[in-house]
Write an enzyme that holds these catalytic residues in place. Structure first.
Site, short mmCIF file in Angstrom:
data_model
loop_
_atom_site.label_atom_id
_atom_site.label_comp_id
_atom_site.label_asym_id
_atom_site.label_seq_id
_atom_site.Cartn_x
_atom_site.Cartn_y
_atom_site.Cartn_z
N GLY A 1 -8.77 -8.80 -0.32
CA GLY A 1 -7.47 -9.21 0.21
C GLY A 1 -7.06 -10.63 -0.14
NE ARG B 1 -4.13 -1.84 1.84
CZ ARG B 1 -5.03 -2.27 2.70
NH1 ARG B 1 -4.89 -2.03 3.98
NH2 ARG B 1 -6.09 -2.94 2.28
N GLY C 1 -13.75 -4.35 0.01
CA GLY C 1 -15.12 -3.89 0.26
C GLY C 1 -15.54 -2.81 -0.73
CE LYS D 1 -19.68 -15.10 8.88
NZ LYS D 1 -19.74 -14.01 9.86
P1 AMP Z 1 -14.08 -13.64 2.84
O1 AMP Z 1 -13.39 -12.74 3.83
O2 AMP Z 1 -15.55 -13.70 2.99
O3 AMP Z 1 -13.61 -13.38 1.42
O4 AMP Z 1 -13.60 -15.11 3.20
C1 AMP Z 1 -12.28 -15.54 3.12
C2 AMP Z 1 -12.11 -16.77 3.93
O5 AMP Z 1 -12.99 -17.79 3.48
C3 AMP Z 1 -10.72 -17.36 3.84
O6 AMP Z 1 -10.05 -17.19 5.06
C4 AMP Z 1 -10.97 -18.84 3.55
O7 AMP Z 1 -10.21 -19.69 4.35
C5 AMP Z 1 -12.44 -19.00 3.86
N1 AMP Z 1 -13.04 -20.11 3.10
C6 AMP Z 1 -13.00 -20.33 1.79
N2 AMP Z 1 -13.59 -21.48 1.45
C7 AMP Z 1 -14.02 -22.04 2.61
C8 AMP Z 1 -14.70 -23.25 2.92
N3 AMP Z 1 -15.05 -24.12 1.98
N4 AMP Z 1 -14.98 -23.49 4.22
C9 AMP Z 1 -14.62 -22.61 5.18
N5 AMP Z 1 -13.98 -21.45 4.94
C10 AMP Z 1 -13.68 -21.17 3.67
#
Ligand code: AMP
Length: 393
Positions: A351, A37, A374, A199
Site C-alpha cells: 500500500g 480496487r 502481503g 518492521k
Molecule cells: P510497513 O507497513 O511495514 O510497510 O511500514 C510502513 C510505515 O513505515 C509507514 O507508515 C512509514 O511512516 C513507516 N516508516 C518508514 N520509515 C520509518 C522510520 N525511519 N521510522 C519510523 N517509521 C518509519
C-alpha cells in the site's frame, strides 16, 4: 496445472461467482475515498457480462469480526460500481442463504449482483466447509480476481473451489501472476529488491528468501535501523527491534557472501517525529543519541538511485521514511522517481509504496503495480499462495 483465465471458460447462461477485492477505504460518512480496487475489477466484470454470464460479485470489507454490522455493508460499493459501469448493480441482502439464491434465480444474462460482506460470517476466515459449500451452491463457475486476498486460505478464496466444477482467474489476478512470475522464475539480471517500511519482523521471511534470489538488496525505512544497530552503529532513538538484532546480524553475515546488501549511510534525523521539529542530515556515525532518523539522506538516495538505474528486474516494497510527513518524504519520492526511470522490469507492491508512486505521479511508468502488498511479498518469497493454487485444477 495451468490456470484457466476467465475468457477460456464457457460462461453463457452460467452463474459466475467472482471473488473481487472491494476492501476500499471509507470515510466517516461511509463514502468511498479511493475506488482504485473497484476500477481494477471492471475488465473482468465487463467481460463476463458480454460473454452472457450472470455476475455474482463477492468481497470482504473491513473487519466486521464475523457479525452483521451495517457499518461494513458493501452497499456503497454497489452504488459506485453502478456509476462506473453505467449499469444497475443489484445489492444482495446477504452473501449466502435462500433469499440470495432466489435473487440469483431471477437474474438474466449480463446482470450483476453484489453479495453482502463475506466477513459477516466467521466461517469465511475459518474456511469452514459448510460455508464454502453454501457459497459454491450459488454458482456454476468460480473466478478469483482478488490477488490481495490470495495469500489467505479462506472459504471464498480457497474452500469453495473444491465444490465448483469450473474455476479460473480473472484478468487482474492473471496479470499479477504473470508479472510476479516474470520476476520470480527467470529474472533478468541484475535483479534488485528494495525493502522499506517499519518492521524487520514483518519481512523476515522475504529478506531471508531474497538473499538467495537477488543480486542486490537495498534496505531503507524504519527497518534499516535494526540492521545498522546490528552492525554496531548507534542509531539514537530510531526504530529498533531489539529482538531482531541477532537475526539481522546473522542475515548480514549470510548476505555478505552472496549478494550486495546496501544499508543507508546517511539520514534525515529529527529531534522528534513532528513536522515542526528541528532536523538535520547526519551520517551513520553522527546520529545524536536522543534524535530519531525518519528518512534516508541525500548520499543514500544517490547510492540507491545508482543501483536502481542499472537493474533489469526490480521489486520494491515499503517506504524509505515516514513519507506521510512532508519533511521525511523526499527519500521515498526520490526512489519512486528512480524506479520509474529504471530500465528494469519494475514491480511495486504494498500500500505505501503504491501510494508513493501515485503521489509522485509516476505510476504509469511502473511495469506492474501489485494490488496485494502481503500477497506480492509472499509470492516473491517463493511461498505457494492458497488462493492461486486452488485455481490449478
Ligand atoms: P510497513 O507497513 O511495514 O510497510 O511500514 C510502513 C510505515 O513505515 C509507514 O507508515 C512509514 O511512516 C513507516 N516508516 C518508514 N520509515 C520509518 C522510520 N525511519 N521510522 C519510523 N517509521 C518509519
Amino acid at each position: 496445472m495451468p490456470i484457466q483465465r476467465v475468457d477460456q471458460i464457457g460462461l453463457k447462461g452460467e452463474r459466475v461467482f467472482v471473488r473481487v477485492d472491494y476492501n476500499v477505504p471509507l470515510n466517516e460518512k461511509r463514502e468511498i475515498t479511493d475506488d482504485t480496487r473497484i476500477v481494477a475489477s471492471l475488465q473482468t466484470v465487463h467481460y463476463i457480462c458480454s460473454a452472457g454470464g450472470k455476475v455474482i460479485l463477492a468481497s470482504h470489507l473491513g473487519r466486521p469480526k464475523g457479525k452483521k454490522d451495517p457499518k461494513y455493508s458493501l452497499a456503497p460499493v454497489a452504488e459506485r460500481l453502478s456509476l462506473l459501469l453505467n449499469k444497475k448493480v443489484l445489492m444482495a441482502t446477504d452473501c449466502i442463504g435462500e433469499e440470495v439464491k432466489a435473487q440469483i434465480e431471477s437474474m438474466k444474462e449480463g446482470e450483476i449482483l453484489l453479495l453482502e460482506n463475506l466477513r459477516f460470517y466467521p466461517e469465511e476466515e475459518k474456511n469452514e466447509a459448510s460455508f464454502s459449500k453454501a457459497l459454491a451452491s450459488l454458482c456454476d463457475v468460480y473466478i478469483n480476481d482478488a490477488f490481495g486476498a490470495a495469500h489467505r486460505a479462506h472459504a471464498s478464496t480457497e474452500g469453495m473451489t473444491h465444490y465448483v466444477r469450473k474455476v479460473g482467474a480473472g484478468f487482474l489476478m492473471m496479470k499479477e501472476i504473470e508479472s510476479l512470475e516474470k520476476a520470480l522464475v527467470h529474472p533478468k539480471r541484475p535483479y534488485l529488491a528494495i525493502l522499506g517500511g517499519a518492521k524487520v519482523s514483518d519481512k523476515i521471511g522475504v529478506i531471508r528468501n531474497l538473499i538467495n534470489k537477488v543480486d542486490t538488496l537495498l534496505i531503507g525505512g524504519g527497518m534499516a535501523y535494526t540492521f545498522l544497530k546490528a552492525n554496531g552503529i548507534e542509531v539514537g532513538k530510531s526504530l529498533v527491534e531489539m529482538d531482531q538484532i541477532e537475526f539481522s546480524r546473522s542475515l548480514l553475515n549470510e548476505a555478505r557472501s552472496k549478494i550486495k546488501l546496501i544499508l543507508p549511510s546517511d539520514h534525515v534525523a529529527a529531534e522528534k517525529m513532528d513536522l515542526e521539529a528541528q532536523r538535520k542530515i547526519v551520517k551513520n556515525n553522527d546520529i545524536p543519541a536522543d534524535w530519531i532518523c525518519l528518512d534516508i539522506g541525500p548520499e543514500t538516495i544517490q547510492t540507491f538511485c545508482k543501483e536502481i538505474s542499472s537493474a533489469l528486474t526490480l521489486f520494491w516494497n515499503g517506504p524509505m521514511g515516514v513519507f506521510e510527513m512532508e519533511p521525511f518524504s523526499h527519500g521515498t519520492f526520490a526512489i519512486a522517481r528512480a524506479v520509474a526511470e529504471s530500465p528494469a522490469f519494475t514491480i511495486v507492491g504494498g500500500g505505501d509504496s503504491v501510494a508513493a508512486v501515485n503521489q509522485a505521479g509516476v505510476a504509469e511508468k511502473i511495469n506492474h503495480i501489485s494490488t496485494g502488498g502481503g500477497a506480492s511479498l509472499e509470492f516473491i518469497e517463493g511461498k505457494t499462495l492458497p488462493g492461486i493454487e486452488a485455481l490449478r485444477k
